[in-house]
Design a protein around this motif. Structure first.
Motif, PDB file in Angstrom:
ATOM      1  N   UNK A 246       6.249   5.452   9.169  1.00 30.24           N
ATOM      2  CA  UNK A 246       6.967   6.686   8.837  1.00 30.24           C
ATOM      3  C   UNK A 246       7.875   6.475   7.626  1.00 30.24           C
ATOM      4  N   UNK A 247       8.612   5.370   7.621  1.00 32.24           N
ATOM      5  CA  UNK A 247       9.558   5.120   6.536  1.00 32.24           C
ATOM      6  C   UNK A 247       8.851   5.028   5.188  1.00 32.24           C
ATOM      7  N   UNK A 248       7.696   4.372   5.164  1.00 32.54           N
ATOM      8  CA  UNK A 248       6.959   4.245   3.908  1.00 32.54           C
ATOM      9  C   UNK A 248       6.278   5.547   3.527  1.00 32.54           C
ATOM     10  N   UNK A 249       5.743   6.240   4.516  1.00 33.31           N
ATOM     11  CA  UNK A 249       5.040   7.497   4.224  1.00 33.31           C
ATOM     12  C   UNK A 249       5.993   8.542   3.668  1.00 33.31           C
ATOM     13  N   UNK A 250       7.251   8.487   4.035  1.00 36.17           N
ATOM     14  CA  UNK A 250       8.194   9.503   3.622  1.00 36.17           C
ATOM     15  C   UNK A 250       9.156   9.020   2.546  1.00 36.17           C
ATOM     16  N   UNK A 251       8.828   7.897   1.906  1.00 31.12           N
ATOM     17  CA  UNK A 251       9.590   7.444   0.753  1.00 31.12           C
ATOM     18  C   UNK A 251      10.989   6.958   1.057  1.00 31.12           C
ATOM     19  N   UNK A 252      11.232   6.542   2.307  1.00 30.17           N
ATOM     20  CA  UNK A 252      12.567   6.056   2.664  1.00 30.17           C
ATOM     21  C   UNK A 252      12.761   4.605   2.278  1.00 30.17           C
ATOM     22  N   UNK A 253      11.663   3.925   1.956  1.00 27.25           N
ATOM     23  CA  UNK A 253      11.712   2.525   1.517  1.00 27.25           C
ATOM     24  C   UNK A 253      10.920   2.422   0.230  1.00 27.25           C
TER      25      UNK A 253
ATOM     26  N   UNK B 111      13.366   8.710  19.135  1.00 28.25           N
ATOM     27  CA  UNK B 111      13.396   9.997  19.827  1.00 28.25           C
ATOM     28  C   UNK B 111      13.474  11.156  18.831  1.00 28.25           C
ATOM     29  N   UNK B 112      14.373  11.061  17.861  1.00 28.24           N
ATOM     30  CA  UNK B 112      14.557  12.141  16.898  1.00 28.24           C
ATOM     31  C   UNK B 112      13.309  12.384  16.051  1.00 28.24           C
ATOM     32  N   UNK B 113      12.609  11.303  15.691  1.00 23.17           N
ATOM     33  CA  UNK B 113      11.438  11.432  14.829  1.00 23.17           C
ATOM     34  C   UNK B 113      10.135  11.525  15.619  1.00 23.17           C
ATOM     35  N   UNK B 114      10.248  11.512  16.958  1.00 23.66           N
ATOM     36  CA  UNK B 114       9.079  11.604  17.836  1.00 23.66           C
ATOM     37  C   UNK B 114       8.076  10.489  17.520  1.00 23.66           C
ATOM     38  N   UNK B 115       8.589   9.263  17.451  1.00 23.25           N
ATOM     39  CA  UNK B 115       7.769   8.096  17.157  1.00 23.25           C
ATOM     40  C   UNK B 115       7.620   7.250  18.409  1.00 23.25           C
TER      41      UNK B 115
ATOM     42  N   UNK C  63      16.077  -0.868   7.587  1.00 22.81           N
ATOM     43  CA  UNK C  63      16.052  -2.288   7.947  1.00 22.81           C
ATOM     44  C   UNK C  63      14.880  -2.594   8.873  1.00 22.81           C
ATOM     45  N   UNK C  64      14.551  -1.665   9.751  1.00 23.37           N
ATOM     46  CA  UNK C  64      13.352  -1.824  10.587  1.00 23.37           C
ATOM     47  C   UNK C  64      12.127  -1.934   9.692  1.00 23.37           C
ATOM     48  N   UNK C  65      12.056  -1.049   8.683  1.00 25.75           N
ATOM     49  CA  UNK C  65      10.914  -1.052   7.767  1.00 25.75           C
ATOM     50  C   UNK C  65      10.839  -2.329   6.948  1.00 25.75           C
ATOM     51  N   UNK C  66      11.966  -3.005   6.788  1.00 22.93           N
ATOM     52  CA  UNK C  66      11.983  -4.288   6.087  1.00 22.93           C
ATOM     53  C   UNK C  66      11.538  -5.433   6.997  1.00 22.93           C
ATOM     54  N   UNK C  67      11.270  -5.119   8.264  1.00 24.16           N
ATOM     55  CA  UNK C  67      10.783  -6.125   9.189  1.00 24.16           C
ATOM     56  C   UNK C  67      11.851  -6.870   9.949  1.00 24.16           C
ATOM     57  N   UNK C  68      13.091  -6.399   9.916  1.00 20.13           N
ATOM     58  CA  UNK C  68      14.175  -7.098  10.600  1.00 20.13           C
ATOM     59  C   UNK C  68      14.135  -6.806  12.101  1.00 20.13           C
ATOM     60  N   UNK C  69      14.455  -7.819  12.887  1.00 21.40           N
ATOM     61  CA  UNK C  69      14.562  -7.658  14.329  1.00 21.40           C
ATOM     62  C   UNK C  69      15.911  -7.033  14.659  1.00 21.40           C
ATOM     63  N   UNK C  70      16.100  -6.664  15.925  1.00 18.66           N
ATOM     64  CA  UNK C  70      17.382  -6.079  16.329  1.00 18.66           C
ATOM     65  C   UNK C  70      18.539  -7.033  16.068  1.00 18.66           C
TER      66      UNK C  70
ATOM     67  N   UNK D  29       0.804  -1.214   0.000  1.00 19.58           N
ATOM     68  CA  UNK D  29       0.000   0.000   0.000  1.00 19.58           C
ATOM     69  C   UNK D  29       0.839   1.268   0.000  1.00 19.58           C
ATOM     70  N   UNK D  30       2.155   1.101  -0.161  1.00 21.04           N
ATOM     71  CA  UNK D  30       3.057   2.251  -0.082  1.00 21.04           C
ATOM     72  C   UNK D  30       2.721   3.301  -1.137  1.00 21.04           C
ATOM     73  N   UNK D  31       2.286   2.870  -2.317  1.00 21.98           N
ATOM     74  CA  UNK D  31       2.004   3.818  -3.402  1.00 21.98           C
ATOM     75  C   UNK D  31       0.859   4.750  -3.036  1.00 21.98           C
ATOM     76  N   UNK D  32      -0.011   4.325  -2.114  1.00 22.58           N
ATOM     77  CA  UNK D  32      -1.156   5.145  -1.729  1.00 22.58           C
ATOM     78  C   UNK D  32      -0.876   5.985  -0.498  1.00 22.58           C
ATOM     79  N   UNK D  33       0.303   5.808   0.107  1.00 27.45           N
ATOM     80  CA  UNK D  33       0.620   6.518   1.341  1.00 27.45           C
ATOM     81  C   UNK D  33       1.285   7.842   0.993  1.00 27.45           C
ATOM     82  N   UNK D  34       0.715   8.925   1.452  1.00 23.23           N
ATOM     83  CA  UNK D  34       1.288  10.247   1.166  1.00 23.23           C
ATOM     84  C   UNK D  34       2.088  10.726   2.376  1.00 23.23           C
ATOM     85  N   UNK D  35       3.207  11.395   2.139  1.00 20.02           N
ATOM     86  CA  UNK D  35       3.979  11.928   3.269  1.00 20.02           C
ATOM     87  C   UNK D  35       3.123  12.828   4.150  1.00 20.02           C
ATOM     88  N   UNK D  36       3.337  12.750   5.455  1.00 19.72           N
ATOM     89  CA  UNK D  36       2.552  13.540   6.396  1.00 19.72           C
ATOM     90  C   UNK D  36       3.010  15.005   6.416  1.00 19.72           C
TER      91      UNK D  36
END
Length: 218
Positions: free
Chosen positions: A210-217, A197-201, A167-174, A142-149
């Protein structure tokens, strides 16, 4: 002794609901405080019973799991309740919306009992749970339908932090991220904490969105 994690189980299928409750109640550190079959009952019971976590189905009568999650864990809700969504592959879109509504994680309904219990403990501890095997299919579809906030704040991240976020957005664990980047798990945990903390998430789920909404993945 630490009090057991209080769990509310909500699913409109009685067999699944009873099965989940039986598995959960058999654990010494978990306790089922209530069961219900629709989202409205879940909201009412959660407000009355004050569970630590709600195991929530998505497609239900009266009020669906997405709307119920938004009322229990959405932005601006006082004293939000942690919600773990359970679903099937053919409900991908609904789960994505549930994550945006405030859910702290999701699992597939056919996950083995050990994975369900791990998911409950993980979310109850304040962490987020993403099922790695479906994260890319779930959000990527659904990334194509997600618009940046708005203007992305990703510029505040270092190149390494951006790498960890992808890598988090790819579903990888720590532990998987640590293996890919040849880092210790403690170092990865530090990077994840800084990113949030930096992204207030709130958690890893919001980081994926966030990663998908902002085109990072892609």
């Amino acid at each position: 002794m630490t009090a057991p994690v209080r769990v509310l189980v909500c699913d409109d299928q009685a067999l699944i609901r009873t099965g989940f409750a039986t598995i959960i109640d058999a654990q010494p550190d978990l306790a089922v405080v209530g069961e219900c079959g629709d989202g409205r009952a879940a909201v009412d019971l959660a407000r009355r019973l004050n569970p630590d976590i709600v195991v929530m189905d998505v497609r239900m009568p009266v009020l669906d799991g997405i709307a119920a999650t938004r009322l229990l864990a959405g932005a601006g809700v006082p004293d939000p309740v942690k919600v773990l969504v359970v679903t099937t592959f053919n409900l991908d879109e609904y789960v994505y919306e549930a994550l945006r509504a405030g859910a702290s994680g999701f699992l597939l309904k056919d996950a083995p009992p050990a994975q369900l219990l791990h998911g409950i403990r993980t979310v109850a501890s304040g962490a987020a749970l993403l099922a790695p095997e479906v994260t890319r299919q779930l959000v990527g579809r659904y990334a194509a339908r997600i618009r940046p906030a708005g203007p992305p704040a990703a510029g505040a991240l270092t190149p390494r932090e951006l790498e960890v976020l992808r890598l988090i957005a790819d579903g990888l664990s720590n532990s998987e991220i640590a293996a890919v980047l040849v880092l210790s798990q403690e170092t990865v945990k530090t990077y994840v904490s800084r990113i949030l903390t930096k992204l207030d998430l709130r958690d890893r789920v919001q980081a994926v969105v966030y990663a998908y909404r902002n085109g990072l993945v892609t």
